[in-house]
Design a protein around this motif. Sequence first.
Motif, PDB file in Angstrom:
ATOM      1  N   ARG A   1      16.237 -30.615  -0.275  1.00 22.95           N
ATOM      2  CA  ARG A   1      17.493 -31.561  -0.958  1.00 22.95           C
ATOM      3  C   ARG A   1      18.729 -30.706  -0.252  1.00 22.95           C
ATOM      4  O   ARG A   1      19.092 -29.896  -0.759  1.00 22.95           O
ATOM      5  CB  ARG A   1      17.391 -31.550  -2.201  1.00 22.95           C
TER       6      ARG A   1
ATOM      7  N   TYR B   1      21.325 -36.414   5.512  1.00 20.58           N
ATOM      8  CA  TYR B   1      21.180 -37.502   4.278  1.00 20.58           C
ATOM      9  C   TYR B   1      20.258 -38.541   4.365  1.00 20.58           C
ATOM     10  O   TYR B   1      20.240 -39.486   3.728  1.00 20.58           O
ATOM     11  CB  TYR B   1      22.442 -37.565   3.806  1.00 20.58           C
TER      12      TYR B   1
ATOM     13  N   HIS C   1      26.726 -33.825  -0.410  1.00 21.11           N
ATOM     14  CA  HIS C   1      26.197 -34.655  -1.288  1.00 21.11           C
ATOM     15  C   HIS C   1      26.805 -34.697  -2.818  1.00 21.11           C
ATOM     16  O   HIS C   1      26.681 -33.717  -3.354  1.00 21.11           O
ATOM     17  CB  HIS C   1      24.899 -34.455  -1.108  1.00 21.11           C
TER      18      HIS C   1
ATOM     19  N   SER D   1      24.244 -39.943  -6.430  1.00 18.18           N
ATOM     20  CA  SER D   1      23.651 -41.022  -6.076  1.00 18.18           C
ATOM     21  C   SER D   1      24.040 -42.269  -6.860  1.00 18.18           C
ATOM     22  O   SER D   1      24.323 -41.916  -8.179  1.00 18.18           O
ATOM     23  CB  SER D   1      22.158 -41.207  -5.937  1.00 18.18           C
TER      24      SER D   1
ATOM     25  N   GLU E   1      23.494 -43.157  -1.487  1.00 16.45           N
ATOM     26  CA  GLU E   1      23.857 -41.683  -1.489  1.00 16.45           C
ATOM     27  C   GLU E   1      25.493 -41.682  -1.274  1.00 16.45           C
ATOM     28  O   GLU E   1      25.985 -42.124  -0.344  1.00 16.45           O
ATOM     29  CB  GLU E   1      23.357 -40.864  -0.282  1.00 16.45           C
TER      30      GLU E   1
ATOM     31  N   LEU F   1      28.627 -39.428  -0.439  1.00 16.78           N
ATOM     32  CA  LEU F   1      29.057 -38.369   0.420  1.00 16.78           C
ATOM     33  C   LEU F   1      30.386 -38.300   0.548  1.00 16.78           C
ATOM     34  O   LEU F   1      31.179 -39.136   0.655  1.00 16.78           O
ATOM     35  CB  LEU F   1      28.295 -38.725   1.800  1.00 16.78           C
TER      36      LEU F   1
ATOM     37  N   CYS G   1      24.057 -44.764   2.600  1.00 17.98           N
ATOM     38  CA  CYS G   1      24.946 -43.915   2.339  1.00 17.98           C
ATOM     39  C   CYS G   1      26.366 -44.564   2.347  1.00 17.98           C
ATOM     40  O   CYS G   1      26.558 -45.431   3.188  1.00 17.98           O
ATOM     41  CB  CYS G   1      24.864 -42.773   3.462  1.00 17.98           C
TER      42      CYS G   1
END
Length: 434
Positions: A147, A211, A251, A254, A260, A262, A345
């Motif tokens: 991760r 990612y 990151h 979520s 995701e 970012l 993302c």
Amino acid sequence: MTIGVGLLGLGTVGAGVADILSNPSGRHPLVGQLELRRVAVRDVSRPRPVALADHLLTTDPEAVVDDPAVDIVVEVIGGLEPARSLILRAIAAGKPVVTANKAVIARYGQEIAAAAAARGVYVLIEAAVGGGIPIIEPLKQSLGANRIQRVSGIINGTTNYILSRMASEGAAYGDVLAEAQRLGYAEADPAADVEGGDAADKISILATLAYGGSIERSAIPTEGISRLEARDVDYAAQLGFVVKLLAVAEHLGSDPDGTEQLDVRVHPTLLPKDHPLAGVHGVNNAILVEGEPVGQVMFYGPGAGAGPTSSAVVADILNIAGIRQAAGANGALDPLLAAGSWRQCRLVESGLTQHRNYVRLETTDEAGVIGRIGTCFGREQVSIQSIVQFETSGGAAEIVVITHEVSEASFRAALAAIADLPEVQTVAATLRTL
């Protein structure tokens, strides 16, 4: 089995690739099985650093892509067009592509990956980020079980050379830039480097790989070093920091739908002198990857130039050649990053991001100024790590503040209030701090 290579471009990097392919002795045995079949150039009569037979040269890049003797297309012409169209043309013809073109991949990577997935060919891009530093393949393969929490790096050699000289010599930005141009470290038009665009292209690519989702290149907050003053580099050193142009992808979590969140950005940054990236000097690059369970892994080396970049290009060619040998000339090639597997993302709003900050204020030299500045920060819940007044002259003072981590919105609100104080002549500089 000989594998034919078509080369689009014979500039600094292209000439380096051609030289390697033309001189395989002492290299990996597979290099000897690569044969340069066609090379696209702008002017066939121009003198070149590598000797090639005249019949290999053409001014028509499409002829290189379409040549049936060319099995792998290598794009090193740079720019957006015709590079993008030529890459897509090669993919449509079922030919794998190797490219060093960060600008194209940063903006059209998803389109290119989708085309490659549909056609079943590779597009390899190791040379697009970090020159000779192997970072693309590790992110796609070696670190794939992790991760990834953060990718940060010094990924522009020109700005790192300038900042290194400013720190070691106390030289002004403009003087060092002129010297970098004279030495060939900076282009005649250095904007892409010094304004941060080159680094933004590269961190866009690294974030996409780290990612697993497409990043909107134009949305990346980007600040270069052209407005950086030597005094801020000096003050940073006195406070235990070095200044680097840092590219960061982090990151933050979520969304409920799995998108995701970012924080991707490029800006000058104060690094503590014991930070792993603080000791990267000159034209060298370094990328620090932080993940779970691997911890911290740093990749360091020369980030540009004919040798390092051509090394990465040929490594990608060898990767494809080895797969072809293992699978057979007509074996299927599944792309390493299938577009269908990409996540959603999004870049978070900049006001919600959390950072430590360096601020330099020019003020009148009178009692109570530091207290009033502190009050403005306190009203916005901005915690101060240190506040220092440097040398004064002519009734003026320079006050440098380093904050603890705080939301960007709160920090900006505090700065606006400080700028309105009658004792504050100007907010002279603001930099991020790790």
